[in-house]
Design a protein around this motif. Structure first.
Motif, PDB file in Angstrom:
ATOM      1  N   GLN A 228      -8.315  32.227  28.466  1.00  0.00           N
ATOM      2  CA  GLN A 228      -8.984  31.960  27.207  1.00  0.00           C
ATOM      3  C   GLN A 228     -10.111  30.966  27.473  1.00  0.00           C
ATOM      4  O   GLN A 228      -9.973  30.067  28.298  1.00  0.00           O
ATOM      5  CB  GLN A 228      -8.011  31.371  26.180  1.00  0.00           C
TER       6      GLN A 228
ATOM      7  N   HIS B  47     -15.307  32.359  20.871  1.00  0.00           N
ATOM      8  CA  HIS B  47     -14.187  32.169  21.786  1.00  0.00           C
ATOM      9  C   HIS B  47     -13.769  33.533  22.336  1.00  0.00           C
ATOM     10  O   HIS B  47     -14.018  34.566  21.700  1.00  0.00           O
ATOM     11  CB  HIS B  47     -12.985  31.516  21.093  1.00  0.00           C
ATOM     12  N   TYR B  48     -13.127  33.521  23.487  1.00  0.00           N
ATOM     13  CA  TYR B  48     -12.671  34.759  24.114  1.00  0.00           C
ATOM     14  C   TYR B  48     -11.242  34.624  24.616  1.00  0.00           C
ATOM     15  O   TYR B  48     -10.820  33.544  25.041  1.00  0.00           O
ATOM     16  CB  TYR B  48     -13.549  35.120  25.326  1.00  0.00           C
TER      17      TYR B  48
ATOM     18  N   LEU C 291     -10.566  37.652  14.445  1.00  0.00           N
ATOM     19  CA  LEU C 291     -10.150  38.139  15.757  1.00  0.00           C
ATOM     20  C   LEU C 291     -10.722  39.533  15.868  1.00  0.00           C
ATOM     21  O   LEU C 291     -10.454  40.397  15.016  1.00  0.00           O
ATOM     22  CB  LEU C 291      -8.635  38.198  15.896  1.00  0.00           C
TER      23      LEU C 291
ATOM     24  N   TYR D   2     -13.111  35.178  17.503  1.00  0.00           N
ATOM     25  CA  TYR D   2     -12.366  35.269  18.761  1.00  0.00           C
ATOM     26  C   TYR D   2     -12.479  36.696  19.302  1.00  0.00           C
ATOM     27  O   TYR D   2     -11.955  37.635  18.714  1.00  0.00           O
ATOM     28  CB  TYR D   2     -10.910  34.897  18.494  1.00  0.00           C
TER      29      TYR D   2
ATOM     30  N   ILE E  34      -5.999  30.711  18.461  1.00  0.00           N
ATOM     31  CA  ILE E  34      -7.228  31.090  17.776  1.00  0.00           C
ATOM     32  C   ILE E  34      -7.632  29.943  16.857  1.00  0.00           C
ATOM     33  O   ILE E  34      -6.973  29.699  15.841  1.00  0.00           O
ATOM     34  CB  ILE E  34      -7.045  32.382  16.968  1.00  0.00           C
TER      35      ILE E  34
ATOM     36  N   ALA F 254     -13.240  30.263  14.121  1.00  0.00           N
ATOM     37  CA  ALA F 254     -13.750  30.945  15.317  1.00  0.00           C
ATOM     38  C   ALA F 254     -13.990  32.432  15.055  1.00  0.00           C
ATOM     39  O   ALA F 254     -13.441  33.021  14.120  1.00  0.00           O
ATOM     40  CB  ALA F 254     -12.765  30.798  16.467  1.00  0.00           C
TER      41      ALA F 254
ATOM     42  N   THR G 184     -14.169  29.293  25.691  1.00  0.00           N
ATOM     43  CA  THR G 184     -15.184  29.283  24.651  1.00  0.00           C
ATOM     44  C   THR G 184     -16.404  30.071  25.129  1.00  0.00           C
ATOM     45  O   THR G 184     -16.558  30.348  26.325  1.00  0.00           O
ATOM     46  CB  THR G 184     -15.629  27.856  24.312  1.00  0.00           C
TER      47      THR G 184
END
Length: 309
Positions: free
Chosen positions: A215, A203-204, A188, A33, A27, A31, A217
């Motif tokens: 993972q 982000h994912y 998160l 996330y 992470i 971000a 962006t």
């Protein structure tokens, strides 16, 4: 790149049941996330490990650059806030008293942050009103307010908009964006409501059966969900030949279908295909949704709400 959380092969088992399997997650600092997975995929288990509520069965992780086995890991945890499963608020207390209680629990020297946090989460005008009389959206914002005590750098939210009405969803979304942009707080957000994640996430991480599948962006996801012309043809190899000769980006979907990433005119492309002996069966605009991407990545459609990239 600096990370607020980084795991290496984390696993968590309960007897014979494996909830997490060799999880690698990063992470980035700053971000938002988006943590995506079906119910039971392992999202909450990983969050409980991350927040120190449980220890991994194997593997390691770092929080704010410190290993979870370090003696002073508590210093990193003090820089972290969380709302896991439901907001931890005292229903018989006002919003102000809830925040004061959290300051006491954290051992803060004063309550100077309380008024600022109340304003930040939009609860300044609630006065002596008890939290039990708050709407779900107000309770969720109070939960985030409690997590803000101690000025955290990283906040974990587990299904923060579950059960909220549209207004409550907007309020929580705008609060997250404001805190990220103005305070630089890393988030998160665990959720299966994909359209809301798509509005905030940078982000994912996709999890399935206790394993991080991928993972990426937000930009990478947008590229995967970009608009295209979906073409069904008689021979996919001949389509590939034409696209490569013309240097047009495309992706084969199945044995006779491809997504072509270019503006195409049927009459013009038909001539090119006729030259190589390929017939166009049909072609239409195609805009893959985040939901479709999710389903192609993880399979199944349970516990997923729609989104369009």
């Amino acid at each position: 790149m600096e990370y607020v959380f980084k795991s290496n092969e984390i696993s968590k088992s309960y007897g014979k049941f494996t909830a997490l399997s060799d999880v690698n997650m990063e992470i980035p600092k700053g971000a938002i996330y988006g943590f995506v997975g079906k119910n039971g995929a392992g999202k909450t288990t990983l969050i409980r490990v991350m927040t120190g509520l449980q220890r991994p069965s194997s593997g390691t992780y770092e929080l704010m650059g410190k290993s979870f086995t370090d003696k002073d890991i508590s210093e990193s945890r003090r820089r972290m806030g969380a709302v896991v499963e439901s907001p931890a608020v005292y229903l018989d207390m006002s919003a102000r008293d809830n925040l004061i209680q959290q300051c006491l629990m954290l051992g803060l020297p004063d309550y100077n942050c309380v008024d600022e946090i109340l304003e930040m989460v939009g609860l300044t005008e609630t006065g002596k009103k008890k939290a039990r009389n708050f709407s779900l959206g107000m309770r969720q914002r109070l939960g985030i307010g409690v997590a803000l005590c101690g000025s955290p750098d990283f906040i974990v939210l587990d299904e923060p908009i579950n059960g909220l009405d549209p207004q409550g969803i907007i309020e929580v979304r705008e609060l997250i964006l404001k805190l990220n942009r103005e305070r630089g707080i890393t988030f998160l957000i665990s959720s299966h409501i994909l359209d809301e994640l798509a509005k905030v996430a940078t982000h994912y991480g996709f999890i399935d059966k206790g394993h991080i599948v991928r993972q990426m962006t937000a930009e990478e996801l947008t590229d995967e969900c970009r608009k295209s012309i979906r073409m069904k043809v008689s021979d996919i190899k001949l389509l590939s030949k034409v696209m490569e000769e013309k240097k047009i980006d495309y992706k084969v979907v199945d044995s006779n279908t491809a997504d072509v990433y270019a503006d195409l005119t049927f009459s013009e492309v038909a001539k090119d295909f006729e030259k190589v002996g390929c017939t166009i069966i049909n072609m239409q605009e195609h805009d893959e949704s985040l939901e479709a991407f999710y389903l192609s990545l993880l399979g199944g459609n349970e516990n997923v709400q729609k989104s369009v990239c």
